[in-house]
Scaffold this motif. Structure first.
Motif, PDB file in Angstrom:
ATOM      1  N   MET A 146      -7.210  18.077  -4.809  1.00 50.13           N
ATOM      2  CA  MET A 146      -5.957  18.211  -4.076  1.00 50.13           C
ATOM      3  C   MET A 146      -5.938  19.522  -3.296  1.00 50.13           C
ATOM      4  O   MET A 146      -5.851  20.585  -3.896  1.00 50.13           O
ATOM      5  CB  MET A 146      -4.804  18.190  -5.088  1.00 50.13           C
ATOM      6  N   PRO A 147      -6.063  19.458  -1.948  1.00 50.58           N
ATOM      7  CA  PRO A 147      -5.900  20.687  -1.178  1.00 50.58           C
ATOM      8  C   PRO A 147      -4.467  21.196  -1.303  1.00 50.58           C
ATOM      9  O   PRO A 147      -3.529  20.397  -1.449  1.00 50.58           O
ATOM     10  CB  PRO A 147      -6.211  20.260   0.260  1.00 50.58           C
ATOM     11  N   LEU A 148      -4.325  22.515  -1.249  1.00 53.62           N
ATOM     12  CA  LEU A 148      -3.001  23.150  -1.366  1.00 53.62           C
ATOM     13  C   LEU A 148      -2.941  24.281  -0.352  1.00 53.62           C
ATOM     14  O   LEU A 148      -3.847  25.128  -0.321  1.00 53.62           O
ATOM     15  CB  LEU A 148      -2.831  23.703  -2.791  1.00 53.62           C
ATOM     16  N   GLY A 149      -1.884  24.298   0.453  1.00 58.75           N
ATOM     17  CA  GLY A 149      -1.774  25.399   1.403  1.00 58.75           C
ATOM     18  C   GLY A 149      -0.610  25.219   2.355  1.00 58.75           C
ATOM     19  O   GLY A 149       0.123  24.232   2.293  1.00 58.75           O
ATOM     20  N   TYR A 150      -0.476  26.229   3.222  1.00 52.97           N
ATOM     21  CA  TYR A 150       0.587  26.172   4.236  1.00 52.97           C
ATOM     22  C   TYR A 150       0.167  25.240   5.372  1.00 52.97           C
ATOM     23  O   TYR A 150      -1.028  25.032   5.608  1.00 52.97           O
ATOM     24  CB  TYR A 150       0.864  27.577   4.768  1.00 52.97           C
ATOM     25  N   HIS A 151       1.171  24.715   6.070  1.00 53.76           N
ATOM     26  CA  HIS A 151       0.905  23.828   7.209  1.00 53.76           C
ATOM     27  C   HIS A 151       1.976  24.082   8.255  1.00 53.76           C
ATOM     28  O   HIS A 151       2.961  24.793   8.000  1.00 53.76           O
ATOM     29  CB  HIS A 151       0.879  22.369   6.750  1.00 53.76           C
ATOM     30  N   ASP A 152       1.802  23.475   9.430  1.00 56.42           N
ATOM     31  CA  ASP A 152       2.739  23.812  10.518  1.00 56.42           C
ATOM     32  C   ASP A 152       3.984  22.928  10.545  1.00 56.42           C
ATOM     33  O   ASP A 152       4.850  23.093  11.413  1.00 56.42           O
ATOM     34  CB  ASP A 152       2.021  23.812  11.877  1.00 56.42           C
ATOM     35  N   GLY A 153       4.082  21.991   9.615  1.00 54.39           N
ATOM     36  CA  GLY A 153       5.312  21.194   9.496  1.00 54.39           C
ATOM     37  C   GLY A 153       5.508  20.160  10.595  1.00 54.39           C
ATOM     38  O   GLY A 153       6.607  19.628  10.753  1.00 54.39           O
ATOM     39  N   THR A 154       4.446  19.860  11.352  1.00 57.51           N
ATOM     40  CA  THR A 154       4.624  18.926  12.484  1.00 57.51           C
ATOM     41  C   THR A 154       4.091  17.529  12.199  1.00 57.51           C
ATOM     42  O   THR A 154       4.153  16.655  13.054  1.00 57.51           O
ATOM     43  CB  THR A 154       3.904  19.460  13.745  1.00 57.51           C
ATOM     44  N   GLN A 155       3.556  17.325  11.013  1.00 60.20           N
ATOM     45  CA  GLN A 155       2.941  16.017  10.736  1.00 60.20           C
ATOM     46  C   GLN A 155       4.004  14.916  10.667  1.00 60.20           C
ATOM     47  O   GLN A 155       5.017  15.079   9.979  1.00 60.20           O
ATOM     48  CB  GLN A 155       2.188  16.105   9.405  1.00 60.20           C
ATOM     49  N   PRO A 156       3.764  13.809  11.362  1.00 61.01           N
ATOM     50  CA  PRO A 156       4.764  12.719  11.294  1.00 61.01           C
ATOM     51  C   PRO A 156       4.859  12.150   9.883  1.00 61.01           C
ATOM     52  O   PRO A 156       3.877  12.133   9.142  1.00 61.01           O
ATOM     53  CB  PRO A 156       4.220  11.659  12.254  1.00 61.01           C
ATOM     54  N   ARG A 157       6.055  11.694   9.576  1.00 63.86           N
ATOM     55  CA  ARG A 157       6.324  11.141   8.246  1.00 63.86           C
ATOM     56  C   ARG A 157       5.903   9.670   8.191  1.00 63.86           C
ATOM     57  O   ARG A 157       6.030   8.953   9.186  1.00 63.86           O
ATOM     58  CB  ARG A 157       7.830  11.270   8.002  1.00 63.86           C
ATOM     59  N   ARG A 158       5.395   9.222   7.059  1.00 64.78           N
ATOM     60  CA  ARG A 158       5.012   7.814   6.908  1.00 64.78           C
ATOM     61  C   ARG A 158       6.133   7.037   6.237  1.00 64.78           C
ATOM     62  O   ARG A 158       6.806   7.550   5.358  1.00 64.78           O
ATOM     63  CB  ARG A 158       3.714   7.720   6.092  1.00 64.78           C
ATOM     64  N   ASP A 159       6.274   5.806   6.692  1.00 60.20           N
ATOM     65  CA  ASP A 159       7.389   4.969   6.226  1.00 60.20           C
ATOM     66  C   ASP A 159       7.184   4.463   4.799  1.00 60.20           C
ATOM     67  O   ASP A 159       6.070   4.413   4.314  1.00 60.20           O
ATOM     68  CB  ASP A 159       7.503   3.729   7.118  1.00 60.20           C
ATOM     69  N   ARG A 160       8.256   4.043   4.207  1.00 62.20           N
ATOM     70  CA  ARG A 160       8.202   3.317   2.940  1.00 62.20           C
ATOM     71  C   ARG A 160       8.885   1.970   3.122  1.00 62.20           C
ATOM     72  O   ARG A 160       9.806   1.837   3.925  1.00 62.20           O
ATOM     73  CB  ARG A 160       8.919   4.097   1.834  1.00 62.20           C
ATOM     74  N   LYS A 161       8.444   0.998   2.331  1.00 57.57           N
ATOM     75  CA  LYS A 161       9.118  -0.300   2.325  1.00 57.57           C
ATOM     76  C   LYS A 161      10.550  -0.101   1.837  1.00 57.57           C
ATOM     77  O   LYS A 161      10.804   0.773   0.995  1.00 57.57           O
ATOM     78  CB  LYS A 161       8.415  -1.252   1.356  1.00 57.57           C
ATOM     79  N   PRO A 162      11.474  -0.933   2.310  1.00 57.33           N
ATOM     80  CA  PRO A 162      12.848  -0.822   1.790  1.00 57.33           C
ATOM     81  C   PRO A 162      12.904  -1.270   0.332  1.00 57.33           C
ATOM     82  O   PRO A 162      12.082  -2.075  -0.114  1.00 57.33           O
ATOM     83  CB  PRO A 162      13.644  -1.774   2.684  1.00 57.33           C
ATOM     84  N   LEU A 163      13.871  -0.744  -0.390  1.00 59.70           N
ATOM     85  CA  LEU A 163      14.018  -1.059  -1.824  1.00 59.70           C
ATOM     86  C   LEU A 163      14.088  -2.558  -2.077  1.00 59.70           C
ATOM     87  O   LEU A 163      13.549  -3.051  -3.064  1.00 59.70           O
ATOM     88  CB  LEU A 163      15.285  -0.407  -2.367  1.00 59.70           C
ATOM     89  N   GLU A 164      14.759  -3.277  -1.154  1.00 62.18           N
ATOM     90  CA  GLU A 164      14.923  -4.726  -1.373  1.00 62.18           C
ATOM     91  C   GLU A 164      13.575  -5.428  -1.527  1.00 62.18           C
ATOM     92  O   GLU A 164      13.463  -6.444  -2.200  1.00 62.18           O
ATOM     93  CB  GLU A 164      15.670  -5.403  -0.211  1.00 62.18           C
ATOM     94  N   GLU A 165      12.534  -4.874  -0.875  1.00 62.38           N
ATOM     95  CA  GLU A 165      11.208  -5.503  -0.983  1.00 62.38           C
ATOM     96  C   GLU A 165      10.531  -5.166  -2.308  1.00 62.38           C
ATOM     97  O   GLU A 165       9.573  -5.806  -2.704  1.00 62.38           O
ATOM     98  CB  GLU A 165      10.295  -4.989   0.150  1.00 62.38           C
ATOM     99  N   LEU A 166      10.996  -4.104  -2.953  1.00 63.95           N
ATOM    100  CA  LEU A 166      10.307  -3.609  -4.144  1.00 63.95           C
ATOM    101  C   LEU A 166      10.970  -3.991  -5.446  1.00 63.95           C
ATOM    102  O   LEU A 166      10.321  -4.031  -6.486  1.00 63.95           O
ATOM    103  CB  LEU A 166      10.244  -2.067  -4.105  1.00 63.95           C
ATOM    104  N   VAL A 167      12.262  -4.239  -5.385  1.00 62.62           N
ATOM    105  CA  VAL A 167      13.034  -4.371  -6.621  1.00 62.62           C
ATOM    106  C   VAL A 167      13.447  -5.813  -6.850  1.00 62.62           C
ATOM    107  O   VAL A 167      13.865  -6.508  -5.923  1.00 62.62           O
ATOM    108  CB  VAL A 167      14.319  -3.496  -6.543  1.00 62.62           C
ATOM    109  N   SER A 168      13.271  -6.254  -8.082  1.00 65.34           N
ATOM    110  CA  SER A 168      13.912  -7.506  -8.482  1.00 65.34           C
ATOM    111  C   SER A 168      14.592  -7.248  -9.813  1.00 65.34           C
ATOM    112  O   SER A 168      14.262  -6.289 -10.502  1.00 65.34           O
ATOM    113  CB  SER A 168      12.911  -8.655  -8.579  1.00 65.34           C
ATOM    114  N   ARG A 169      15.524  -8.058 -10.144  1.00 69.51           N
ATOM    115  CA  ARG A 169      16.279  -7.832 -11.377  1.00 69.51           C
ATOM    116  C   ARG A 169      16.085  -8.987 -12.359  1.00 69.51           C
ATOM    117  O   ARG A 169      16.164 -10.149 -11.967  1.00 69.51           O
ATOM    118  CB  ARG A 169      17.761  -7.659 -11.075  1.00 69.51           C
ATOM    119  N   ASN A 170      15.799  -8.609 -13.561  1.00 72.09           N
ATOM    120  CA  ASN A 170      15.656  -9.523 -14.710  1.00 72.09           C
ATOM    121  C   ASN A 170      14.404 -10.388 -14.670  1.00 72.09           C
ATOM    122  O   ASN A 170      13.714 -10.526 -15.661  1.00 72.09           O
ATOM    123  CB  ASN A 170      16.900 -10.391 -14.888  1.00 72.09           C
TER     124      ASN A 170
END
Ligand SMILES: Cc1cc2nc3c(=O)[nH]c(=O)nc-3n(C[C@H](O)[C@H](O)[C@H](O)COP(=O)(O)O)c2cc1C
Length: 172
Positions: A146-170
């Motif tokens: 795992m690299p660790l260090g400072y960065h310039d904060g410009t990296q684009p963010r990656r999306d996540r699936k919406p909760l509805e796609e991930l969650v089921s109940r019971n």
């Protein structure tokens, strides 16, 4: 910092600035890894902190991994050490060592974010080459670098699936 704030803010940082990481920040990140849960609380883990530029270059050249290994001022190698008391396969059928290591890594990534630092979990490397470079015993598993260090904060963010796609109940 709120936990969810850190969870939402953290990214896998792919490019690092040539700025050293303060020792107290590094210690806070390692402490977070130490506090992570582990199966049976066995804590069969070791965190190798690699700062030597020659070793980071050797890791990069010989373990076939990404430029960030050479670029980041710190690389934390998370290892699973042998567990003399418990089998690696848990009753659920899963292997415990990568899960234990991943939890330590996840805790470290969040603390690093809280400290204003970037990290990236790496899986694309030759673990045997890492062992050779760092003198890691045969019976120890290298789970991530795992690299660790400072960065310039410009990296684009990656999306996540919406909760509805991930969650089921019971039921699935
Ligand atoms: C098990 C695992 C292995 C990964 N291996 C790599 C890797 O070898 N190289 C890399 O650049 N990113 C690696 N990543 C980072 C993922 O690509 C990243 O987490 C994902 O794209 C989501 O991006 P984010 O963390 O910035 O939200 C890995 C992540 C995980 C969880």
């Amino acid at each position: 910092m709120e936990v969810l704030e850190a969870l939402r803010g953290r990214q896998s940082i792919k490019s690092y600035l040539p700025i050293p990481v303060e020792e107290e920040k590094l210690q806070a990140v390692l402490e977070a890894g130490r506090l992570a849960p582990s199966s049976y609380n066995s804590q069969c883990r070791k965190f190798l902190v690699v700062t030597d530029p020659a070793l980071r270059k050797a890791l990069h050249d010989r373990a076939g991994t990404q430029p960030m290994i050479e670029q980041a001022p710190v690389v934390i190698v998370i290892c699973a050490t042998p567990d003399q008391e418990h089998a690696d396969a848990m009753p659920c059928g899963e292997s415990k060592h990568p899960i234990d290591a991943a939890l330590s890594g996840a805790y470290m990534m969040l603390e690093a974010y809280a400290q204003g630092l970037g990290t990236c979990w790496l899986g694309a490397f030759d673990a045997e080459a890492v062992k050779e470079v760092l003198g890691i015993p045969r019976d120890v598993k290298v789970v991530t670098m795992m690299p660790l260090g400072y960065h310039d904060g410009t990296q684009p963010r990656r999306d996540r699936k919406p909760l509805e796609e991930l969650v089921s109940r019971n039921r699935f």
